[in-house]
Design a protein around this motif. Structure first.
Motif: not given
Length: 150
Positions: A109-131
């Motif tokens: 995943t390409r992040l425009h800002r590589n920090d804990d918050l954005h990494r967590r948001m990517v994981i959460e978005s994947c969970v939301f999209r899969a569900i």
């Protein structure tokens, strides 16, 4: 030419290997973080905690629909799909099962800002999209009140 045979030296008793052994006279081993610090968080444990907390939240919002769904986390998919690439998750509607692939989600995943918050948001978005995919809904419809801050 014959070799001189020496008498076999007595063998020492086997050393105990394992936790807390004194290696090369340096003292007993301890944890890396020491006794006063909590254990370190790894990327794997952070990924697992983020997926679990997002699933718990969505199960509280959609208890009947998600009660029979099983969730799993794997390192990666078995193969690359031609034309699509590497899957981030797999939804099996017949088995009511979702498998999240940790390495593609974290590393591809390409992040425009590589920090804990954005990494967590990517994981959460994947969970939301899969569900949302298994429920047949739009990801934004899963938790409409969560995004209303006004």
């Amino acid at each position: 030419m014959s070799r001189i045979r020496r008498a076999a030296a007595p063998t020492p008793a086997p050393t105990q290997r394992g936790r807390g052994r004194d290696r090369h006279g340096r003292g007993i081993r301890s944890s890396v973080t020491g006794p006063f610090l909590p254990p370190l968080q790894t990327r794997i444990t952070q990924f697992d905690m983020t997926v679990a907390s997002t699933i718990d939240y969505l199960r509280s919002v959609w208890p009947d629909e998600l009660s029979t769904v099983t969730f799993e986390v794997a390192a990666g998919p078995y193969a690359v799909i031609p034309g699509v690439g590497v899957e981030r998750w797999t939804v099996t509607a017949a088995e009511r099962r979702i498998v999240f692939y940790r390495l593609p989600i974290q590393r591809l995943t390409r992040l425009h800002r590589n920090d804990d918050l954005h990494r967590r948001m990517v994981i959460e978005s994947c969970v939301f999209r899969a569900i949302a995919e298994i429920l047949g809904k739009d990801p934004w419809d899963l938790a409409p009140d969560r995004f209303r801050h006004f």
